[in-house]
Design a protein around this motif. Structure first.
Motif, PDB file in Angstrom:
ATOM      1  N   HIS A 299       0.816  -1.206   0.000  1.00 37.05           N
ATOM      2  CA  HIS A 299       0.000   0.000   0.000  1.00 37.05           C
ATOM      3  C   HIS A 299       0.854   1.262   0.000  1.00 37.05           C
ATOM      4  CE1 HIS A 299      -2.700   2.793   2.652  1.00 37.05           C
ATOM      5  NE2 HIS A 299      -2.882   3.077   1.389  1.00 37.05           N
ATOM      6  N   LYS A 300       2.032   1.199   0.578  1.00 41.81           N
ATOM      7  CA  LYS A 300       2.872   2.379   0.719  1.00 41.81           C
ATOM      8  C   LYS A 300       3.392   2.915  -0.610  1.00 41.81           C
ATOM      9  CE  LYS A 300       5.412   3.107   4.149  1.00 41.81           C
ATOM     10  NZ  LYS A 300       4.484   4.156   4.590  1.00 41.81           N
ATOM     11  N   ILE A 301       3.425   2.069  -1.664  1.00 37.66           N
ATOM     12  CA  ILE A 301       3.969   2.551  -2.938  1.00 37.66           C
ATOM     13  C   ILE A 301       3.056   2.286  -4.126  1.00 37.66           C
ATOM     14  CG2 ILE A 301       6.395   2.516  -2.227  1.00 37.66           C
ATOM     15  CD1 ILE A 301       6.626  -0.185  -3.766  1.00 37.66           C
ATOM     16  N   VAL A 302       1.832   1.817  -3.893  1.00 36.76           N
ATOM     17  CA  VAL A 302       0.917   1.610  -5.011  1.00 36.76           C
ATOM     18  C   VAL A 302       0.111   2.894  -5.242  1.00 36.76           C
ATOM     19  CG1 VAL A 302      -1.062   0.728  -3.659  1.00 36.76           C
ATOM     20  CG2 VAL A 302      -0.709  -0.038  -6.029  1.00 36.76           C
ATOM     21  N   LYS A 303      -0.209   3.173  -6.502  1.00 35.27           N
ATOM     22  CA  LYS A 303      -1.018   4.344  -6.823  1.00 35.27           C
ATOM     23  C   LYS A 303      -2.441   4.169  -6.312  1.00 35.27           C
ATOM     24  CE  LYS A 303       1.373   5.526 -11.151  1.00 35.27           C
ATOM     25  NZ  LYS A 303       1.217   5.607 -12.634  1.00 35.27           N
ATOM     26  N   GLU A 304      -3.098   5.260  -6.004  1.00 36.65           N
ATOM     27  CA  GLU A 304      -4.517   5.193  -5.682  1.00 36.65           C
ATOM     28  C   GLU A 304      -5.259   4.688  -6.918  1.00 36.65           C
ATOM     29  OE1 GLU A 304      -8.024   7.906  -3.630  1.00 36.65           O
ATOM     30  OE2 GLU A 304      -6.234   8.881  -4.472  1.00 36.65           O
ATOM     31  N   GLY A 305      -6.103   3.673  -6.724  1.00 37.26           N
ATOM     32  CA  GLY A 305      -6.784   3.048  -7.848  1.00 37.26           C
ATOM     33  C   GLY A 305      -5.968   1.974  -8.528  1.00 37.26           C
ATOM     34  N   GLY A 306      -4.775   1.686  -7.990  1.00 34.57           N
ATOM     35  CA  GLY A 306      -3.926   0.639  -8.543  1.00 34.57           C
ATOM     36  C   GLY A 306      -4.323  -0.735  -8.018  1.00 34.57           C
ATOM     37  N   ALA A 307      -3.377  -1.675  -8.086  1.00 35.57           N
ATOM     38  CA  ALA A 307      -3.669  -3.042  -7.656  1.00 35.57           C
ATOM     39  C   ALA A 307      -2.497  -3.615  -6.881  1.00 35.57           C
ATOM     40  CB  ALA A 307      -3.983  -3.935  -8.856  1.00 35.57           C
ATOM     41  N   ILE A 308      -2.824  -4.342  -5.823  1.00 37.16           N
ATOM     42  CA  ILE A 308      -1.851  -5.075  -5.012  1.00 37.16           C
ATOM     43  C   ILE A 308      -2.088  -6.560  -5.237  1.00 37.16           C
ATOM     44  CG2 ILE A 308      -1.167  -5.674  -2.649  1.00 37.16           C
ATOM     45  CD1 ILE A 308      -2.133  -2.822  -1.856  1.00 37.16           C
ATOM     46  N   ILE A 309      -1.021  -7.298  -5.496  1.00 33.59           N
ATOM     47  CA  ILE A 309      -1.112  -8.758  -5.588  1.00 33.59           C
ATOM     48  C   ILE A 309      -0.236  -9.324  -4.482  1.00 33.59           C
ATOM     49  CG2 ILE A 309      -0.782 -10.802  -7.014  1.00 33.59           C
ATOM     50  CD1 ILE A 309      -0.889  -8.976  -9.491  1.00 33.59           C
ATOM     51  N   VAL A 310      -0.842 -10.002  -3.521  1.00 29.74           N
ATOM     52  CA  VAL A 310      -0.079 -10.557  -2.413  1.00 29.74           C
ATOM     53  C   VAL A 310      -0.035 -12.082  -2.530  1.00 29.74           C
ATOM     54  CG1 VAL A 310      -2.104 -10.521  -0.884  1.00 29.74           C
ATOM     55  CG2 VAL A 310       0.180 -10.681   0.110  1.00 29.74           C
ATOM     56  N   ALA A 311       1.175 -12.629  -2.474  1.00 30.43           N
ATOM     57  CA  ALA A 311       1.367 -14.077  -2.512  1.00 30.43           C
ATOM     58  C   ALA A 311       1.613 -14.560  -1.084  1.00 30.43           C
ATOM     59  CB  ALA A 311       2.548 -14.434  -3.410  1.00 30.43           C
ATOM     60  N   SER A 312       0.643 -15.252  -0.529  1.00 24.50           N
ATOM     61  CA  SER A 312       0.718 -15.731   0.856  1.00 24.50           C
ATOM     62  C   SER A 312       0.103 -17.123   0.897  1.00 24.50           C
ATOM     63  CB  SER A 312      -0.050 -14.771   1.773  1.00 24.50           C
ATOM     64  OG  SER A 312       0.033 -15.174   3.110  1.00 24.50           O
ATOM     65  N   GLU A 313       0.893 -18.116   1.233  1.00 22.59           N
ATOM     66  CA  GLU A 313       0.446 -19.509   1.116  1.00 22.59           C
ATOM     67  C   GLU A 313      -0.814 -19.806   1.919  1.00 22.59           C
ATOM     68  OE1 GLU A 313       2.806 -23.663   0.870  1.00 22.59           O
ATOM     69  OE2 GLU A 313       2.907 -22.676   2.825  1.00 22.59           O
ATOM     70  N   CYS A 314      -0.914 -19.278   3.154  1.00 21.58           N
ATOM     71  CA  CYS A 314      -2.096 -19.481   4.010  1.00 21.58           C
ATOM     72  C   CYS A 314      -2.376 -20.954   4.263  1.00 21.58           C
ATOM     73  CB  CYS A 314      -3.331 -18.793   3.410  1.00 21.58           C
ATOM     74  SG  CYS A 314      -3.147 -17.007   3.204  1.00 21.58           S
ATOM     75  N   SER A 315      -1.319 -21.701   4.598  1.00 26.28           N
ATOM     76  CA  SER A 315      -1.482 -23.130   4.853  1.00 26.28           C
ATOM     77  C   SER A 315      -2.328 -23.404   6.089  1.00 26.28           C
ATOM     78  CB  SER A 315      -0.102 -23.781   5.025  1.00 26.28           C
ATOM     79  OG  SER A 315       0.624 -23.168   6.084  1.00 26.28           O
ATOM     80  N   ASP A 316      -2.459 -22.394   6.977  1.00 26.12           N
ATOM     81  CA  ASP A 316      -3.248 -22.539   8.200  1.00 26.12           C
ATOM     82  C   ASP A 316      -4.622 -21.870   8.083  1.00 26.12           C
ATOM     83  OD1 ASP A 316      -3.422 -23.633  10.753  1.00 26.12           O
ATOM     84  OD2 ASP A 316      -2.678 -21.845  11.754  1.00 26.12           O
ATOM     85  N   GLY A 317      -4.989 -21.481   6.874  1.00 24.10           N
ATOM     86  CA  GLY A 317      -6.334 -20.946   6.657  1.00 24.10           C
ATOM     87  C   GLY A 317      -6.455 -19.461   6.887  1.00 24.10           C
ATOM     88  N   LEU A 318      -7.543 -19.079   7.581  1.00 24.34           N
ATOM     89  CA  LEU A 318      -7.922 -17.659   7.673  1.00 24.34           C
ATOM     90  C   LEU A 318      -7.346 -16.824   8.813  1.00 24.34           C
ATOM     91  CD1 LEU A 318     -11.669 -17.937   6.628  1.00 24.34           C
ATOM     92  CD2 LEU A 318      -9.814 -17.009   5.288  1.00 24.34           C
ATOM     93  N   PRO A 319      -7.093 -17.171   9.986  1.00 20.00           N
ATOM     94  CA  PRO A 319      -6.948 -18.472  10.644  1.00 20.00           C
ATOM     95  C   PRO A 319      -8.217 -18.883  11.394  1.00 20.00           C
ATOM     96  CG  PRO A 319      -6.128 -16.753  12.040  1.00 20.00           C
ATOM     97  CD  PRO A 319      -6.683 -16.070  10.823  1.00 20.00           C
ATOM     98  N   ASP A 320      -8.032 -19.842  12.355  1.00 22.12           N
ATOM     99  CA  ASP A 320      -9.188 -20.368  13.082  1.00 22.12           C
ATOM    100  C   ASP A 320      -9.362 -19.723  14.449  1.00 22.12           C
ATOM    101  OD1 ASP A 320      -7.073 -21.446  14.436  1.00 22.12           O
ATOM    102  OD2 ASP A 320      -7.624 -23.545  14.129  1.00 22.12           O
TER     103      ASP A 320
END
Length: 433
Positions: A299-320
């Motif tokens: 968020h600190k370097i994306v333009k307003e109205g831009g897009a962030i793509i986050v790669a996070s495995e989330c092997s433990d879910g949401l969490p619980d």
């Protein structure tokens, strides 16, 4: 251009346009002999006598560790602490797992975190933030709540906090006093620490230690029952130890934060249409709750109205644990979520993480590449990405051939910034420590 994001335990390789801008610090080498470095730090600490000289053989000793969501090398730090204090009977030690509001760890997880010898020979407990029988009331915070800390910690003759220092999305930097507050605090104290006013304050942000109310509160509460000794480390992308900071809590932590700031805070000349980020890989990317940190860094370097793509495995879910996923069902959009959370009458466990996520979502679209189902991702008002390169292809249609891309391979281990002020952030962060 080939690059690899920290993702799960094995990383994620991407083929990106050559114009993509990689944002990461020079990867510091791990210490040649980290065991020697830790022992040297314990015998020649910052602002205190040598650790061994501070502890009597009759003392009870509490060692605070960070939980399984952090890559702190507890399996190295804790055995060396016990070895340094070999004049203290093993029965006098207690290890307190600083879960904060997170779930308990199992015996098997403690073995992975600490090693089998420690688990078999030392008493280990999980902090229970909801159980007042296991907590002690130390008085009133100036921030408007009663202060509850773990009873075993408060009643110990000697208290040691361990941890790992990295930039933090609302405390400025992790480690140091955060091991105690919120690590071993009670839920009433944690809820104030994480309330909408504290989290929404523009000074509560990455790398900022000046007038940061979150950092101020954690230090205030530490002063009520201060650790006698701190042992913190810094890590590189391979999770190797790059430096050791031990001794008096505030002095040693400040030196560690200055070290991290020098290497992790990276200035960018402009904002980008797309920012691809990791969540620093395992163990931080075990669940979507923690992935908010990667979103916040991008968020600190994306333009307003831009897009962030986050790669996070989330092997433990949401969490619980907690209400993270439930809160999204109480509103229709990120904007209405923020309105709800900012209402002083609204108080709900985990609202702080949703608040930080919603701030990023109001600013930019957020896509998540993970092992979660589409239903889980969309239930958090996020957009699933099944293939980051294909998602980029789709975004070309929106932003055009001149689309600018930045990549944070280390996720929130690197904190980029631009010299401008945006809603909810502090400008000139590199000058603020």
């Amino acid at each position: 251009m080939e690059t690899t994001l920290l993702y799960g335990k094995n990383g994620l390789s991407l083929n990106l346009p050559d114009s993509a801008f990689i944002v990461e610090p020079n990867n510091l080498p791990g210490l040649e002999n980290d065991e020697t470095a830790i022992k040297a730090a314990l015998s020649s600490p910052i602002g205190t006598p040598p650790l061994k000289e501070m502890v009597k053989p009759t003392d009870t000793v509490a060692i605070i560790i960070s939980d399984i969501t952090r890559p702190t090398p507890n399996h190295k730090l804790v055995p060396l602490l016990i070895q340094e204090l070999s004049h203290v009977p093993l029965g006098n030690f207690v290890i307190i797992n600083g879960t904060g509001t997170h779930r308990d760890q199992t015996r098997e997880e403690f073995v992975r975190m600490l090693g089998e010898w420690v688990v078999d020979n030392i008493r280990i407990i999980n902090n229970q933030c909801h159980d007042k029988e296991t907590l002690v009331n130390l008085g009133r915070s100036k921030f408007g709540c009663d202060v509850y800390l773990n009873k075993d910690y408060v009643e110990a003759d000697f208290r040691i906090v361990t941890g790992f220092i990295e930039p933090h999305f609302f405390a400025g930097f992790s480690g140091g006093p955060k091991g105690i507050m919120p690590g071993i605090a009670g839920i009433e104290t944690i809820m104030t620490f994480h309330n909408a006013r504290m989290i929404g304050d523009p000074r509560s942000t990455w790398g900022n230690m000046e007038d940061n109310p979150v950092q101020e509160m954690t230090r205030e509460i530490n002063r009520m029952c201060k650790p006698n000794f701190m042992l913190n480390v810094t890590l590189n992308r391979e999770k190797e130890i790059t430096s050791v900071f031990a001794g008096e809590l505030y002095e040693a932590h400040d030196k560690g934060c200055a070290f991290v700031k020098e290497h992790a805070m990276i200035q960018c000349e402009k904002r980008f249409d797309i920012v691809i980020t990791s969540n620093s890989g395992y163990p931080l990317d075990q669940n979507l709750y923690q992935a908010v940190k990667g979103m916040s860094a991008a968020h600190k370097i994306v333009k307003e109205g831009g897009a962030i793509i986050v790669a996070s495995e989330c092997s433990d879910g949401l969490p619980d644990h907690g209400n993270y996923s439930k809160i999204f069902g109480l509103a229709k959009t990120p904007e209405t979520l923020l309105e709800m959370i900012n209402d002083p009458e609204f108080k709900m466990f985990d609202q702080w993480q949703v608040q930080k996520q919603a701030v990023a979502q109001v600013w930019a679209d957020v896509y998540v590449f993970s092992e979660l189902t589409d239903e889980q991702v969309q239930g958090a008002m996020l957009q699933p990405s099944h293939d980051i390169e294909k998602t980029l292809g789709t975004l070309y249609e929106k932003y055009g051939s001149e689309m600018s891309i930045a990549v944070l391979p280390l996720g929130p281990l690197t904190i980029p910034y631009v010299e401008e002020k945006i809603p909810g952030e502090v400008s000139g962060l590199a000058k603020n420590l």
